[in-house]
Write an enzyme that holds these catalytic residues in place. Structure first.
Site, short mmCIF file in Angstrom:
data_model
loop_
_atom_site.label_atom_id
_atom_site.label_comp_id
_atom_site.label_asym_id
_atom_site.label_seq_id
_atom_site.Cartn_x
_atom_site.Cartn_y
_atom_site.Cartn_z
N GLU A 1 26.93 64.60 -9.04
CA GLU A 1 26.12 63.85 -7.71
C GLU A 1 25.20 64.78 -7.01
O GLU A 1 23.96 64.56 -7.54
CB GLU A 1 26.96 62.86 -7.41
CG GLU A 1 27.56 61.31 -8.32
CD GLU A 1 28.32 60.92 -7.84
OE1 GLU A 1 27.61 60.47 -6.89
OE2 GLU A 1 29.34 60.41 -8.36
N ASP B 1 31.35 60.82 -9.31
CA ASP B 1 33.18 60.46 -7.99
C ASP B 1 33.57 59.98 -9.17
O ASP B 1 33.21 58.72 -10.18
CB ASP B 1 32.48 59.75 -6.60
CG ASP B 1 31.77 60.87 -6.11
OD1 ASP B 1 32.30 62.66 -6.86
OD2 ASP B 1 31.11 61.00 -4.91
N ASP C 1 34.99 56.30 -8.35
CA ASP C 1 34.92 55.44 -8.02
C ASP C 1 33.96 54.28 -8.85
O ASP C 1 33.50 54.95 -9.50
CB ASP C 1 34.71 54.95 -6.38
CG ASP C 1 33.81 55.79 -6.31
OD1 ASP C 1 32.66 55.95 -7.19
OD2 ASP C 1 32.91 56.22 -5.24
N GLU D 1 31.04 52.81 -8.23
CA GLU D 1 30.19 54.11 -8.07
C GLU D 1 29.55 55.06 -9.01
O GLU D 1 28.53 55.72 -9.74
CB GLU D 1 29.48 53.95 -6.91
CG GLU D 1 27.83 54.14 -5.97
CD GLU D 1 27.26 52.48 -6.09
OE1 GLU D 1 26.06 52.68 -6.27
OE2 GLU D 1 27.98 51.81 -6.18
N TYR E 1 39.21 62.94 -2.06
CA TYR E 1 37.34 62.24 -2.24
C TYR E 1 37.67 61.56 -1.06
O TYR E 1 39.36 61.06 -0.80
CB TYR E 1 38.06 61.40 -3.31
CG TYR E 1 37.50 61.68 -3.98
CD1 TYR E 1 35.49 61.84 -3.51
CD2 TYR E 1 36.75 59.10 -3.53
CE1 TYR E 1 34.99 60.66 -3.62
CE2 TYR E 1 35.32 58.95 -4.19
CZ TYR E 1 34.44 59.36 -4.09
OH TYR E 1 33.33 58.40 -4.22
N ARG F 1 36.91 58.81 -0.18
CA ARG F 1 36.82 57.08 -0.41
C ARG F 1 37.28 56.85 -1.30
O ARG F 1 37.60 56.67 -2.22
CB ARG F 1 35.34 56.61 -1.19
CG ARG F 1 33.94 57.04 0.07
CD ARG F 1 32.86 56.61 -0.96
NE ARG F 1 31.38 57.17 0.33
CZ ARG F 1 30.67 58.20 -0.47
NH1 ARG F 1 30.80 59.18 -0.96
NH2 ARG F 1 29.82 58.97 0.69
N HIS G 1 42.93 55.89 -5.62
CA HIS G 1 42.82 57.84 -5.37
C HIS G 1 44.18 57.52 -4.57
O HIS G 1 45.64 57.04 -4.41
CB HIS G 1 42.22 57.85 -4.64
CG HIS G 1 40.40 57.29 -5.08
ND1 HIS G 1 40.27 58.45 -6.20
CD2 HIS G 1 40.01 56.66 -5.04
CE1 HIS G 1 39.11 57.86 -6.57
NE2 HIS G 1 38.83 56.39 -5.61
#
Length: 953
Positions: free
Chosen positions: A18, A104, A106, A108, A334, A336, A381
């Site tokens: 990203e 990532d 997740d 998103e 990570y 988040r 996570h």
């Protein structure tokens, strides 16, 4: 199979991440045979306006970007600023044999991977590469163990995106029409704003109560030391068996909640103290209990934001930006995550450091585990922890500044989570005595001793209340027994006043949202950032203060869209979205009920969670926003202050008003925009109304005959002329009144007609230089200055505007402009080396505000950015976006328009002057190009994946 052994068989693999910073780090771990490139956040999204929607779509689809009539099909478009990057990715893919989507792990990130696959349409094998830390071992393991795209996660993210688009695009226009242009509404941001406003309402309604008590210092009469002090301080607890009122006993109206407690006023408290002056005191009871405190769970997103706010003073957004950098550079996992779980590798690393740094006595026999507390946590996570199978101590990282501080916080919390409990004793001592008038007074003191600090040796959690006592605080009391005699060394009378409920801080608002199960932890930073940027909330210290504007917005939403800002309903929507993600509900029927309000199915939609439970039909969002005639714009923006004074929120800010405009005695005064709503009392409103306001007539201009007035404007006091009736204000023949701001040394009540005429005479022509270029003296936003063509020079005082001579002006221009390297202003911030240009990137202060530059490309900071919080990756991202747009085009026509109106010199212009003319033309072209791409800019500012929360709520 390792990456090296794979590539030994030939082939080229394209890995897409990203952010450019992450790409650079990962490329170093993969080696030859791998090309690592960044998507720079989202490459595709819903359109930002009708202009971005393909021509084949009409009607509501062009407005919403979602086809609500055909199963809520989203219309995706490649962001204007990402087209160049998409072309680059396609070119790299055409030369590759495999594609690894390494966004990532997740919702998103999964959605970005899916969009990449949809846009690039790869004809080579595609792998989903996932990892939760950026270390060599983790990256190589991710390459060796790819998985398929998780379409359920993609669908869950898409449903949220569509829901938030419908909510924002339907409700925001109502705010534009009824409150003010440029406002926004959102599924979570509106509820967060309501929380802040409701807390301020409580503060406004709060009535302080006064109460008194006694504090006694009692001595044992023997010598003491640190482990056994000779005296203790105790507070009056009861009189004649009736408990003395404390702050908790009063309601927000200032009255006692119960008549069972004794409310002492100052007179009674002083009388009691005098009556106890010669009393004999003794210990009535000693109660000792074992004390035990277990360590805190490792950080997840919200607890990290809260603790960074308490201990480091970081905002939620700043915390996430710094954490992003630590993650991308391989220092932490990570950031988040809803999880408090540590992997076996992490537990082993933490336990090893406990033994190494604190000794085996601090290590529990078994590893500690922590159960998750977040309902419907998004993905499993790990908790946020130092990366790797051996944690680097803060000193070993080489980090500095904010990154060092945040890493140290994470490291300490992680290590402490695997240490033993703190143990000790808590003691309560009660002391009694009888006053001279026969009243029985009982005092109480509490103490705590810690015999083994355990995890507190490494870490102690902070508190939202700055006056709160932290866990590691000891209070040692003398060793006393029941019946021991004590003497009162001092009895003091103490007065107290109850306090209104504390305003939210970023930390406490995050905590409140999470406890109410509203929104998702990964989005809280962007939500708080949005309500700050929109002007709904501003900061006083760390406190979040609602603006008067937010009162009007929340009033409208509560009155006409009550369900949409209902706390339980919003939490229920979150549950419904999670059920869709888990495959227990379908997205399209849910969206249909939410938007169109079909039926009262309790599985989804506006018709769920906020109904009256009697089976009645509840309207959907579309129905709610249809009848705007019922909304009285003036009523929803008006709030009574008292004594006939109203606070109103107008399009140009808040103001107080008494009476109506057409009534005799009507008064009106602007309210400072930084005034906290609970500070607007009747007395303060009266002061504002009593101040001079309106137009101060100064007289007529002797030359034009126009009346000159002084006014207090939104941007400060100024003078202007009143043009005669009939003067055209628009069109080709429009005439604008002369206007000038007052100097800093002037005020409305002292400015004269002569002053006004002098101010309005600016800009003043000082003269012309040898080449015939005019020099003028002008007063600008940043003070007085000279202007010659495009060359401006600052003046030291405002008086020079009127008395500087041509010779003095030429002397100033004869001096070299302070623009060279030796005299240049130092950069506001250094960000590091750009991964694309490989040049140093800094933040500088420019004419139009701060900007990032690598010496070749300049990019202005966006509204959501600030010099204090911008991270290197955000700077690289802005530069990447600017490069993707390409240079501004210039035309002969534009160049002709921009040609300087000055006398041509006899000799050929110098190379420097030609370059300056080219620069001026390019700036003009760039400005016009920018004006045509407002929507594209807006898309670019929301495309950040590395510095902002992942979904707009």
């Amino acid at each position: 199979m390792s990456p090296t052994s794979e590539t030994a068989h030939g082939g080229r693999r394209l890995v897409i991440v990203e952010s450019p910073a992450k790409a650079k780090t990962i490329k170093g771990y993969l080696g030859p045979g791998y090309v690592v490139e960044a998507s720079v956040g989202h490459i595709r999204d819903l359109p930002n306006g009708a202009a971005e929607v393909p021509e084949k779509y009409t009607g509501e689809v062009r407005r919403l970007g979602v086809d609500v009539e055909h199963d809520f099909q989203p219309i995706y478009v490649v962001n204007a600023d990402k087209k160049a990057q998409v072309r680059k990715l396609k070119e790299l893919l055409a030369e590759s044999d495999e594609l690894y989507l390494a966004t990532d792990e997740d919702r998103e990130g999964e959605a970005i991977a899916w969009h990449l696959q949809e846009v690039l349409r790869p004809k080579v094998p595609v792998h989903r590469m996932v990892f939760h830390e950026i270390t060599k071992d983790a990256i190589r393991a991710a390459v060796a163990n790819p998985r398929e795209l998780n379409k359920r996660m993609v669908d869950a993210q898409e449903t949220r995106r569509i829901l938030d688009r419908l909510y924002g695009y339907e409700v925001s226009p109502v705010l534009w029409k009824k409150v003010m242009r440029g406002l926004s509404a959102g599924r979570v941001q509106s509820v967060a704003t309501r929380l802040v406003v409701e807390r301020e309402r409580e503060r406004i309604a709060f009535r302080s109560a006064e109460y008194w008590d006694l504090t006694g210092t009692f001595s044992t009469g023997r010598a003491g030391d640190a482990s056994d002090p000779s005296s203790l301080v105790a507070r009056l607890n009861a009189v004649d068996g009736r408990r003395v009122a404390q702050g908790r006993d009063f309601g927000p109206d200032g009255r006692l909640k119960s008549d069972q407690v004794l409310h002492l006023d100052e007179a009674n408290a002083r009388a009691l103290a005098a009556a106890l002056e010669n009393a004999s005191f003794s210990v009535r009871s000693v109660e000792s209990k074992p004390y035990r405190r277990s360590p805190y769970a490792p950080f997840r997103t919200t607890t990290l934001q809260q603790e960074a706010s308490r201990k480091l003073g970081f905002g939620a957004k700043s915390t996430m930006q710094v954490a992003q950098k630590l993650y991308e550079n391989g220092f932490i996992t990570y950031m988040r995550t809803d999880s408090t779980t540590l992997s076996d590798t992490a537990v082993s690393a933490a336990r090893a450091q406990v033994t190494q740094l604190y000794g085996a006595s601090y290590l529990p026999d078994r590893p500690r585990t922590y159960a998750g507390k977040v309902k419907n946590a998004q993905e499993a996570h790990e908790a946020i922890r130092p990366s790797g199978d051996r944690f680097r101590t803060p000193a070993e990282t080489g980090l500095t500044g904010d990154q060092f501080k945040l890493y140290e916080l994470i490291w300490k919390r992680t290590v402490a989570s695997q240490m033993k409990d703190a143990v000790g004793n808590s003691v309560t001592v009660k002391i009694g005595g009888r006053s001279s008038d026969g009243r029985d007074a009982e005092f109480s003191a509490s103490g705590k001793t810690i015999t083994f600090h355990g995890f507190m040796k490494a870490y102690v959690e902070g508190a939202d209340d700055p006056n709160a006592e932290l866990d590691d605080r000891e209070r040692r009391l003398p060793q006393v027994a029941e019946g021991d005699a004590l003497s009162a060394e001092e009895l003091s009378v103490d007065g107290h006043a109850t306090k209104p409920p504390a305003r939210y801080t970023e930390a406490s608002l995050v905590k409140e949202l999470e406890e109410r199960e509203i929104g998702r932890p990964s989005t809280y930073a962007s939500i708080i950032g949005t309500i700050l940027d929109r002007g709904y909330v501003f900061k006083k210290g760390t406190a979040l203060v609602p603006s008067f504007l937010s009162f009007a917005v929340v009033n409208l939403l509560e009155t006409h869209f009550g369900r949409l800002v209902d706390y339980d309903f919003t939490a229920k929507m979150e549950d419904d979205l999670d059920r869709i993600a888990q495959g227990e509900a379908q997205a399209v029927p849910w969206l249909r009920r939410f938007y169109f309000g079909e039926g009262d199915d309790h599985n989804a939609g506006v018709a769920s969670g906020a109904g009256n439970g009697d089976g009645d039909h509840l309207g959907g969002l579309k129905e709610l926003v249809t009848d705007l005639g019922a909304i009285d714009a003036r009523e929803i923006s008006s709030f009574p202050v008292g004594d006939g004074i109203m606070l109103r929120v107008g399009r140009y800010g808040p103001y107080v008003e008494r009476g109506e405009k057409d009534e005799e005695g009507h008064q009106r005064a602007d309210v400072p925009e930084d005034l906290a709503p609970d500070e607007l009392t009747v007395e303060y409103a009266e002061e504002l109304l009593a101040k001079p306001s309106g137009d101060f007539e100064l007289g007529a201009d002797p030359e034009s005959g126009h009346q000159i007035v002084a006014k207090d404007g939104r941007y400060g006091p100024y003078v202007t002329e009143i043009l005669p009736d009939g003067t055209p204000k628009t069109g080709k023949n429009a005439v604008k009144p002369r206007t000038a701001s007052l100097f800093k040394s002037m005020s409305l009540d002292t400015v004269t007609l002569a002053d006004a005429l002098k101010l309005m005479s600016l800009p003043r022509v000082v003269g012309t230089d040898a080449e015939g270029v005019e020099i003028t003296a002008q007063n600008g936003r940043y003070g007085p200055y000279l202007k010659k063509g495009t060359d401006s020079r600052s003046l030291e005082t405002e008086d020079q505007l009127f008395n500087i001579t041509l010779d003095e002006a030429l002397a100033i221009y004869a001096q070299p402009k302070q623009r060279g390297r030796a005299a240049a202003k130092p950069p506001l911030k250094e960000l590091g080396t750009d991964p694309v240009s490989e040049r140093p990137v800094v933040v500088k202060d420019g004419r139009f505000g701060p900007y990032v530059t690598d010496g070749e490309t300049n990019a202005t900071l966006r509204t959501d950015d600030s010099v204090e919080t911008i991270t290197p990756e955000r700077g690289y991202e802005l530069l990447a976006e600017k490069r993707a747009k390409g240079p501004a085009k210039k035309t002969a026509k534009k160049a002709a328009k921009k040609a300087p109106a000055k006398k041509a010199p006899a000799k050929k212009a110098t190379t420097a002057k030609k370059a300056a003319a080219k620069t001026t033309t390019a700036k003009t072209a760039a400005k016009k190009t920018t004006a045509k791409k407002t929507a594209a800019k807006s898309a670019a500012s929301s495309a950040s994946a590395s510095t902002s929360a992942k979904s707009g709520e």
